[in-house]
Design a protein around this motif. Structure first.
Motif, PDB file in Angstrom:
ATOM      1  N   GLN A  14       0.802  -1.220   0.000  1.00 33.09           N
ATOM      2  CA  GLN A  14       0.000   0.000   0.000  1.00 33.09           C
ATOM      3  C   GLN A  14       0.836   1.272   0.000  1.00 33.09           C
ATOM      4  OE1 GLN A  14      -2.844  -0.421   3.170  1.00 33.09           O
ATOM      5  NE2 GLN A  14      -3.906  -2.065   2.118  1.00 33.09           N
ATOM      6  N   ALA A  15       2.128   1.148   0.214  1.00 32.61           N
ATOM      7  CA  ALA A  15       3.000   2.323   0.128  1.00 32.61           C
ATOM      8  C   ALA A  15       3.078   2.754  -1.340  1.00 32.61           C
ATOM      9  CB  ALA A  15       4.386   1.977   0.654  1.00 32.61           C
ATOM     10  N   GLU A  16       3.193   4.059  -1.557  1.00 31.48           N
ATOM     11  CA  GLU A  16       3.254   4.576  -2.933  1.00 31.48           C
ATOM     12  C   GLU A  16       4.533   4.130  -3.632  1.00 31.48           C
ATOM     13  OE1 GLU A  16       0.972   6.188  -4.668  1.00 31.48           O
ATOM     14  OE2 GLU A  16      -0.421   6.210  -2.999  1.00 31.48           O
ATOM     15  N   PRO A  17       4.490   3.737  -4.881  1.00 29.57           N
ATOM     16  CA  PRO A  17       3.301   3.526  -5.682  1.00 29.57           C
ATOM     17  C   PRO A  17       2.623   2.217  -5.287  1.00 29.57           C
ATOM     18  CG  PRO A  17       5.244   2.965  -6.967  1.00 29.57           C
ATOM     19  CD  PRO A  17       5.720   3.489  -5.635  1.00 29.57           C
ATOM     20  N   CYS A  18       1.333   2.254  -5.150  1.00 24.46           N
ATOM     21  CA  CYS A  18       0.531   1.132  -4.663  1.00 24.46           C
ATOM     22  C   CYS A  18       0.517  -0.009  -5.687  1.00 24.46           C
ATOM     23  CB  CYS A  18      -0.880   1.649  -4.401  1.00 24.46           C
ATOM     24  SG  CYS A  18      -1.861   0.558  -3.421  1.00 24.46           S
ATOM     25  N   SER A  19       1.008  -1.183  -5.284  1.00 23.26           N
ATOM     26  CA  SER A  19       1.050  -2.335  -6.184  1.00 23.26           C
ATOM     27  C   SER A  19       1.329  -3.597  -5.382  1.00 23.26           C
ATOM     28  CB  SER A  19       2.160  -2.150  -7.223  1.00 23.26           C
ATOM     29  OG  SER A  19       2.289  -3.307  -8.020  1.00 23.26           O
ATOM     30  N   VAL A  20       0.858  -4.740  -5.875  1.00 28.02           N
ATOM     31  CA  VAL A  20       1.183  -6.017  -5.244  1.00 28.02           C
ATOM     32  C   VAL A  20       2.531  -6.529  -5.739  1.00 28.02           C
ATOM     33  CG1 VAL A  20      -1.198  -6.671  -4.798  1.00 28.02           C
ATOM     34  CG2 VAL A  20      -0.118  -7.356  -6.946  1.00 28.02           C
ATOM     35  N   HIS A  21       3.048  -5.962  -6.828  1.00 29.86           N
ATOM     36  CA  HIS A  21       4.382  -6.288  -7.336  1.00 29.86           C
ATOM     37  C   HIS A  21       5.371  -5.270  -6.772  1.00 29.86           C
ATOM     38  CE1 HIS A  21       2.179  -8.236 -10.905  1.00 29.86           C
ATOM     39  NE2 HIS A  21       2.492  -9.148 -10.008  1.00 29.86           N
ATOM     40  N   PHE A  27      11.243  -1.900  -2.567  1.00 32.62           N
ATOM     41  CA  PHE A  27      11.620  -2.851  -1.520  1.00 32.62           C
ATOM     42  C   PHE A  27      12.748  -2.272  -0.665  1.00 32.62           C
ATOM     43  CE2 PHE A  27      14.068  -6.432   0.118  1.00 32.62           C
ATOM     44  CZ  PHE A  27      13.080  -7.201   0.709  1.00 32.62           C
ATOM     45  N   CYS A  28      13.764  -1.721  -1.317  1.00 39.33           N
ATOM     46  CA  CYS A  28      14.900  -1.140  -0.590  1.00 39.33           C
ATOM     47  C   CYS A  28      14.461   0.039   0.265  1.00 39.33           C
ATOM     48  CB  CYS A  28      15.989  -0.723  -1.572  1.00 39.33           C
ATOM     49  SG  CYS A  28      16.776  -2.129  -2.398  1.00 39.33           S
ATOM     50  N   ASP A  29      13.612   0.889  -0.297  1.00 40.86           N
ATOM     51  CA  ASP A  29      13.105   2.048   0.451  1.00 40.86           C
ATOM     52  C   ASP A  29      12.323   1.610   1.681  1.00 40.86           C
ATOM     53  OD1 ASP A  29      12.389   4.924   0.733  1.00 40.86           O
ATOM     54  OD2 ASP A  29      10.360   4.151   0.320  1.00 40.86           O
ATOM     55  N   ARG A  30      11.449   0.632   1.529  1.00 41.02           N
ATOM     56  CA  ARG A  30      10.620   0.173   2.647  1.00 41.02           C
ATOM     57  C   ARG A  30      11.461  -0.568   3.691  1.00 41.02           C
ATOM     58  NH1 ARG A  30       7.576   3.515   3.228  1.00 41.02           N
ATOM     59  NH2 ARG A  30       6.358   2.219   4.594  1.00 41.02           N
TER      60      ARG A  30
END
Length: 114
Positions: A14-21, A27-30
């Motif tokens: 759900q973090a921008e940009p919102c996507s299941v991929h 990934f690195c940012d999160r």
């Protein structure tokens, strides 16, 4: 978050940009936001189910006992993204309570309505 699945969906999907991929940059940012030590890019490369794949999904990392839930979750994520996009494009409106007690909507380029 209550479960790994909910945590993944909230923190990664759900973090921008919102996507299941989840692509490598996101990934690195999160992971950085979570305080993961070490190289998140290297971690991403190690988690990919096939070499060269550009994204990860929840199902790549954990078994999902309800495969129907995965498509429902994707729909929720995509719907949430659409709603955020619509809110950004819509004109700002304000709701005001009239003296009679009914709500009056006012916005740019719109008439008052109750």
């Amino acid at each position: 978050y209550g479960s790994v699945k909910v945590g993944w969906r909230v923190h990664f999907e759900q973090a921008e940009p919102c996507s299941v991929h989840i692509r490598a940059a996101k990934f690195c940012d999160r992971c950085e936001a979570l305080g993961l030590p070490g190289s998140a890019a290297r971690f991403f490369r190690g988690l990919r189910p096939q070499p060269g794949r550009k994204y990860l999904t929840f199902e790549d990392l954990w078994d999902n006992p309800d495969p129907n839930e995965a498509s429902t979750a994707r729909a929720r994520v995509l719907n949430a993204a659409r709603m955020r996009s619509r809110r950004r494009r819509s004109s700002p409106t304000a709701s005001v309570i009239s003296p009679e007690g009914s709500a009056v909507l006012r916005g740019q380029g719109s008439r008052e309505r109750t």
